[in-house]
Design a protein around this motif. Structure first.
Motif, PDB file in Angstrom:
ATOM      1  N   ASP A 265       8.360   8.832   4.001  1.00 22.14           N
ATOM      2  CA  ASP A 265       7.559   9.405   5.080  1.00 22.14           C
ATOM      3  C   ASP A 265       6.125   8.901   4.943  1.00 22.14           C
ATOM      4  N   GLY A 266       5.652   8.206   5.973  1.00 24.85           N
ATOM      5  CA  GLY A 266       4.278   7.720   5.968  1.00 24.85           C
ATOM      6  C   GLY A 266       4.114   6.305   5.469  1.00 24.85           C
ATOM      7  N   PHE A 267       5.233   5.617   5.182  1.00 30.59           N
ATOM      8  CA  PHE A 267       5.118   4.249   4.661  1.00 30.59           C
ATOM      9  C   PHE A 267       4.563   3.292   5.708  1.00 30.59           C
ATOM     10  N   ALA A 277       1.163  -6.588   1.858  1.00 28.29           N
ATOM     11  CA  ALA A 277       1.158  -6.833   0.415  1.00 28.29           C
ATOM     12  C   ALA A 277       1.065  -5.509  -0.338  1.00 28.29           C
ATOM     13  N   SER A 278       0.222  -4.606   0.141  1.00 27.86           N
ATOM     14  CA  SER A 278       0.116  -3.283  -0.481  1.00 27.86           C
ATOM     15  C   SER A 278       1.392  -2.485  -0.268  1.00 27.86           C
ATOM     16  N   SER A 333       6.958  11.802  -4.137  1.00 29.52           N
ATOM     17  CA  SER A 333       5.769  12.395  -3.520  1.00 29.52           C
ATOM     18  C   SER A 333       4.528  12.274  -4.401  1.00 29.52           C
ATOM     19  N   GLN A 334       4.688  11.766  -5.619  1.00 31.68           N
ATOM     20  CA  GLN A 334       3.514  11.576  -6.469  1.00 31.68           C
ATOM     21  C   GLN A 334       2.631  10.475  -5.883  1.00 31.68           C
ATOM     22  N   PRO A 335       1.315  10.565  -6.066  1.00 31.33           N
ATOM     23  CA  PRO A 335       0.384   9.613  -5.424  1.00 31.33           C
ATOM     24  C   PRO A 335       0.667   8.160  -5.820  1.00 31.33           C
ATOM     25  N   TYR A 336       0.358   7.259  -4.896  1.00 27.76           N
ATOM     26  CA  TYR A 336       0.482   5.820  -5.117  1.00 27.76           C
ATOM     27  C   TYR A 336      -0.915   5.203  -5.051  1.00 27.76           C
ATOM     28  N   ARG A 337      -1.203   4.357  -6.015  1.00 30.02           N
ATOM     29  CA  ARG A 337      -2.496   3.669  -6.002  1.00 30.02           C
ATOM     30  C   ARG A 337      -2.334   2.362  -5.235  1.00 30.02           C
ATOM     31  N   VAL A 338      -3.048   2.245  -4.127  1.00 25.37           N
ATOM     32  CA  VAL A 338      -2.915   1.091  -3.238  1.00 25.37           C
ATOM     33  C   VAL A 338      -4.297   0.542  -2.919  1.00 25.37           C
ATOM     34  N   ALA A 339      -4.526  -0.717  -3.294  1.00 26.65           N
ATOM     35  CA  ALA A 339      -5.779  -1.413  -2.967  1.00 26.65           C
ATOM     36  C   ALA A 339      -7.001  -0.578  -3.353  1.00 26.65           C
ATOM     37  N   GLY A 340      -6.942   0.044  -4.511  1.00 24.90           N
ATOM     38  CA  GLY A 340      -8.065   0.842  -4.985  1.00 24.90           C
ATOM     39  C   GLY A 340      -8.135   2.222  -4.370  1.00 24.90           C
TER      40      GLY A 340
END
Length: 657
Positions: A265-267, A277-278, A333-340
């Motif tokens: 959800d939200g991808f 790329a992210s 659902s744990q946070p993903y670090r994307v492009a800082g």
């Protein structure tokens, strides 16, 4: 020197080629019984004929000891015949056999030479014949062991031929020459045969190496064909192969299993905001998280895009299935670090059980997809197990789909219109067209039901055209100050060609483009942002207006509002239910109104049902409003009467026909 080197080579063991040595020993193993049979039979025959003319130790005990040694070696071979030698064992074993062949050659030659002087010329001739035939038979049995065969041949021929020559008898001298020549011929035969044997072994080795290489390539290709290169999870092909195997196994054994479909959800927003790329990095992280949950009987796969599959190979109870689903959803659902930055996503899971939900692979997969759809609609970020309620929904959906495919859309589709009211000017400024469908078999079908199915089957394209034609026919009868608000789906703007088709319909109707406002939802925009931007730009350039509907209900970003050519933002009705009592809702509405004012956009507030709600949003700065308080949706034939009875109009109602 050359002769000595060749002799040394002939008597050496191929230490650098243990695989060849193993093959030689394996081939020799088949000749062992024959070798000892020749020795035993020939030795016994000679010994028996010399019992009366030679001493007992030479005619009985010595040959008996030799025969006993042959029997012991034969028993030893029988016990070890199935042994598989390693590379380290093969070369020492061949060396041992070579020295053993030399010792046997010395022992039997010595016995024959000691026995030769006894008896008449006939017995002596028998001894010479014994040596000749026995050495030929043994050499052929040792043919695969070049060193052993050459050593045995050299010892026997040299010793016995020399002995016969020194007897001085012409016949024995002739026999010695004959044995020597035959021995040389045998040496050439052994050399040639061993070379051919080695070539065959090397050819087989190359063939095996080629087959192994081919197998490795095949395995690599199979892995590439079965593994998703981005996430290292099994891919769609592998998933369905496993699902097919599980189905067949379950049908034969009577057991069950579970199929799960996972959708992020939200991808889509990650791809649109941060780039593909992210998005790939997020998918890799998802794959890693799912692999961390894998355990015996639990199989994860990537089916494509942001959709994943899971197979529970043993049927689980609903409670266990829910617990597993919650663990998966919790990890995703744990946070993903994307492009800082930190991206917040969730995963929704639809479960279906075999054979309860379906008795075929296709059925159980479709049921899991249905459960996933239910979760995406109303229970995002949670597991949903397929139930009979979903089965009823499937049957209803199938029936609606069938009827929609065969419907006479021109006669069955119609419109209702809901006014958009300007509370400051106290007049209606436009009407929103709402599609309706009445089917002879189904009766009135709810818009959210048939529109959803139409979008899934792409019948929405035809429905949009039919309804737009009908709406424009009505607009032509309205006062020129009124505009039409018409809803589009994501499919309607999926290509620029579709957008141009809508413009062509507007142009052909004779209605000025500025009187037509096309509404699009946030969800439709985020489905393919770049294409949506292109299509909406085409519509905008043609002179039509563009509205963002249901603002605040999707995964909206302020960047969408800034980057897309909107004229109007419509605040969703969900914020109106408690706007007169909830300060948070009031602040949200105020923020959107300020945003529109700063960007120079119009704002329409939907879902107003009470006078107190109107007073609150009016005080916040809202002007254009829509809701049951002003009017419920009405048939086209009722629009003229509605406008006539609305006394705050600034235009002449009598112009309506």
């Amino acid at each position: 020197m050359v002769l000595i080197a060749k002799l040394r080579d002939a008597l050496s063991v191929a230490e650098r080629d243990p695989e060849l040595v193993r093959s030689q020993l394996e081939a020799f193993g088949h000749q062992v019984p024959l070798l000892y049979f020749i020795l035993l039979v020939n030795t016994a025959a000679v010994a028996i004929m010399h019992v009366n003319c030679a001493p007992a130790w030479l005619s009985i005990y010595f040959p008996a000891a030799l025969c006993a040694l042959c029997v012991v070696r034969c028993i030893r071979w029988w016990q070890c015949r199935h042994r598989v030698l390693t590379d380290n064992q093969a070369v020492p074993e061949l060396r041992k056999l070579t020295w053993l062949a030399g010792l046997f050659a010395i022992a039997f030659s010595s016995w024959s030479l000691l026995l030769f002087p006894y008896g008449t010329a006939y017995e002596q001739t028998q001894v010479a014949f014994y040596m000749a035939t026995t050495v030929v038979g043994c050499v052929f049995c040792l043919m695969h062991l070049r060193a052993a065969a050459m050593l045995l041949l050299s010892i026997v021929i040299l010793s016995f031929s020399t002995f016969l020559v020194f007897t001085g008898y012409p016949v024995f001298i002739a026999m010695a020459v004959d044995m020597t020549l035959v021995g040389v011929a045998l040496a050439f035969i052994i050399q040639l045969y061993c070379r051919t044997f080695a070539d065959v072994v090397h050819a087989q080795r190359e063939l095996q190496a080629s087959q192994q290489k081919t197998q490795r390539l095949s395995d690599d290709n199979f892995r590439l064909a079965s593994i998703d290169s981005l996430t290292d999870l099994p891919n769609r092909r592998s998933f369905f192969a496993s699902l097919r195997a599980l189905s067949e196994q379950a049908l034969s054994s009577g057991n069950g299993f579970n199929v799960g479909l996972i959708d992020l959800d939200g991808f889509k927003q990650v791809n649109d905001i941060y780039g593909h790329a992210s998005g790939d990095l997020v998918l890799q992280e998802v794959g890693s998280r799912l692999l961390s949950l894998a355990e015996p009987g639990i199989f994860f796969a990537r089916l494509g895009g942001d959709e994943f599959g899971v197979l529970a190979q043993h049927q689980l109870a609903n409670e266990t299935l829910v617990e597993l689903g919650e663990r998966i959803c919790g990890v995703l659902s744990q946070p993903y670090r994307v492009a800082g930055n930190i991206a917040e996503l969730s995963g929704t899971i639809g479960w279906a059980a075999f054979p309860e939900a379906g008795t075929t692979m296709a059925q159980v997969f479709e049921r899991a997809d249905t459960a996933l759809y239910v979760g995406k609609e109303s229970r995002r970020g949670t597991p949903v197990i397929f139930s009979t309620e979903h089965e009823t929904r499937i049957r209803r959906s199938s029936l609606v789909t069938q009827e929609l495919r065969h419907a006479d859309l021109e006669s069955e589709l119609f419109l209702e219109f809901q006014p958009i009211h300007d509370v400051l000017a106290q007049r209606t400024i436009g009407l929103e067209a709402l599609g309706r469908w009445h089917n002879a078999r189904l009766g009135a079908v709810r818009p959210e039901e048939f529109i959803r199915i139409a979008e899934r089957t792409e019948l929405i394209l035809r429905i949009t055209e039919v309804l737009l034609h009908k709406a424009l026919d009505e607009v032509a009868r309205w006062p020129p100050e009124l505009y039409l608000s018409f809803n589009l789906s994501a499919i309607d703007i999926c290509t620029s060609a579709r957008a141009r088709r809508l413009i062509d319909i507007v142009m052909a109707s004779g209605v000025p483009p500025h009187r037509v406002s096309f509404e699009i939802t946030e969800t439709a925009v985020t489905r393919d942002f770049e294409q949506a931007r292109c299509s909406l730009t085409v519509i905008k350039k043609a002179g039509c207006r563009v509205s963002l509907d249901d603002f605040g209900t999707g995964y909206s970003s302020l960047s969408y509002v800034h980057r897309l050519p909107f004229d109007t933002i419509k605040i969703d009705r969900s914020f109106m239910t408690d706007v007169d009592s909830n300060s948070a809702s009031k602040k949200i509405v105020k923020s959107v109104l300020d945003l529109c004012r700063n960007l120079g956009l119009e704002c329409v507030v939907e879902g107003l049902e009470t006078a107190s709600q109107v007073e609150v949003v009016k005080a916040l700065g809202a002007r254009a409003m829509q809701g049951y308080l002003f009017s419920r949706p009405m048939r086209a034939s009722a629009v003229a009467e509605y406008l006539h009875t609305t006394r705050g109009q600034d235009y002449a109602v009598q112009t309506l026909s």
